[in-house]
Design a protein around this motif. Sequence first.
Motif, PDB file in Angstrom:
ATOM      1  N   ASP A  94       0.821  -1.217   0.000  1.00 36.27           N
ATOM      2  CA  ASP A  94       0.000   0.000   0.000  1.00 36.27           C
ATOM      3  C   ASP A  94       0.854   1.266   0.000  1.00 36.27           C
ATOM      4  OD1 ASP A  94      -1.945  -1.915   0.336  1.00 36.27           O
ATOM      5  OD2 ASP A  94      -2.522  -1.324   2.365  1.00 36.27           O
ATOM      6  N   SER A 194      -1.149  -4.093   9.828  1.00 35.11           N
ATOM      7  CA  SER A 194      -0.393  -2.878   9.492  1.00 35.11           C
ATOM      8  C   SER A 194      -1.293  -1.648   9.327  1.00 35.11           C
ATOM      9  CB  SER A 194       0.374  -3.111   8.190  1.00 35.11           C
ATOM     10  OG  SER A 194      -0.552  -3.423   7.161  1.00 35.11           O
ATOM     11  N   ILE A 195      -2.612  -1.844   9.434  1.00 38.78           N
ATOM     12  CA  ILE A 195      -3.524  -0.713   9.242  1.00 38.78           C
ATOM     13  C   ILE A 195      -3.311   0.339  10.341  1.00 38.78           C
ATOM     14  CG2 ILE A 195      -5.975  -0.027   9.346  1.00 38.78           C
ATOM     15  CD1 ILE A 195      -6.676  -2.638   8.015  1.00 38.78           C
ATOM     16  N   GLU A 196      -3.171   1.590   9.917  1.00 40.49           N
ATOM     17  CA  GLU A 196      -3.007   2.682  10.890  1.00 40.49           C
ATOM     18  C   GLU A 196      -4.395   3.145  11.376  1.00 40.49           C
ATOM     19  OE1 GLU A 196      -0.887   5.425   8.441  1.00 40.49           O
ATOM     20  OE2 GLU A 196       1.052   4.772   9.227  1.00 40.49           O
ATOM     21  N   PHE A 197      -4.409   3.785  12.509  1.00 37.94           N
ATOM     22  CA  PHE A 197      -5.636   4.374  13.060  1.00 37.94           C
ATOM     23  C   PHE A 197      -6.772   3.331  13.122  1.00 37.94           C
ATOM     24  CE2 PHE A 197      -3.493   7.699  10.437  1.00 37.94           C
ATOM     25  CZ  PHE A 197      -2.927   8.410  11.484  1.00 37.94           C
ATOM     26  N   GLN A 198      -6.491   2.197  13.759  1.00 34.73           N
ATOM     27  CA  GLN A 198      -7.456   1.090  13.769  1.00 34.73           C
ATOM     28  C   GLN A 198      -8.799   1.491  14.403  1.00 34.73           C
ATOM     29  OE1 GLN A 198      -6.316  -2.828  14.349  1.00 34.73           O
ATOM     30  NE2 GLN A 198      -4.477  -2.628  13.123  1.00 34.73           N
ATOM     31  N   ASP A 199      -8.749   2.326  15.445  1.00 37.65           N
ATOM     32  CA  ASP A 199     -10.012   2.726  16.091  1.00 37.65           C
ATOM     33  C   ASP A 199     -10.874   3.551  15.140  1.00 37.65           C
ATOM     34  OD1 ASP A 199      -9.356   1.367  18.316  1.00 37.65           O
ATOM     35  OD2 ASP A 199      -8.624   3.097  19.455  1.00 37.65           O
ATOM     36  N   GLU A 200     -10.202   4.420  14.359  1.00 39.32           N
ATOM     37  CA  GLU A 200     -10.937   5.228  13.381  1.00 39.32           C
ATOM     38  C   GLU A 200     -11.574   4.328  12.317  1.00 39.32           C
ATOM     39  OE1 GLU A 200     -11.418   8.560  13.587  1.00 39.32           O
ATOM     40  OE2 GLU A 200     -10.481   8.190  15.526  1.00 39.32           O
TER      41      GLU A 200
END
Length: 243
Positions: A94, A194-200
């Motif tokens: 990505d 690896s996903i950033e901002f998981q809560d968002e």
Amino acid sequence: MKRVLVTGSSRGIGRAVALRLAKDGFAVVTHAVRNVEAAQTAAAECAALSGMPEQKALVFDLADRAAVAAALEADMAANGVYFGVVANAGVNADAPFPILEGEMWDRVIDTDLTGLYNLLKPVVMPMVSARVRGRIVALSSVSGIAGNRGQVNYSAAKAGVIGAVKALAVELAKRGITVNAVAPGVIETEMAASIEFQDEVKKAIPMRRFGTPEEVAGVVAFLFRDEAAYVTRQVISVNGGLF
Ligand code: NDP
């Protein structure tokens, strides 16, 4: 004995699919490209669940057409044709489009889209010749349906998977072989870690959580049931209502 090949079954969704199909009595053939030991462990667990003989895990890079054909032809010659194939193995690379390098485009298309051709070409005619009324399931993604930021390459490959599945479904319908895609949303695996901002991200999902590999495996297993013989050319989403 109904042999089913599950690519990328060393871990993640593929491993869950392999175990679930084994529980349903299929003789599962596992596969990996690097984590060969993990794929063999999965094979042993599958054999214990299905009561079928343990199969040797296959090893090949999906992007290497000759290697894929050699491995599949050797396995079919020794052990027989497949009843079904789950084209699960895949990669992502990505980046926002301005920094999406050619190598990242090529790697994802070569593995996720061209890899589907490399995998299915050697196995489909033997299934047809043996009059197997079998199953082909390919893993697409919500990215292939909706498109996703930072995934121009992956979205293109996974949309391509859907087109290939729909066309092949039409060609194989007369033979009684069903061809479908399963399109997960965000599933808890190494790929999603690896996903950033998981809560968002979770806030954007109506169910407010990521899915589990087992939840995807259940849908794949449904497509392998006798009752699903009339389900073909479809894309089934497993995404918590994301799209
Ligand atoms: P993982 O990253 O957890 O596992 C990937 C699997 O693919 C591994 O078994 C790996 O083998 C194998 N693999 C990787 N590269 C190659 C290659 N070049 N040739 C052959 N095999 C390869 O993936 P997931 O379980 O998360 O995903 C499974 C499928 O589901 C993929 O097609 C993915 O695109 C799709 N998907 C996943 C989502 C998610 O959120 N996780 C969402 C939507 C779709 P090894 O262990 O040897 O490296």
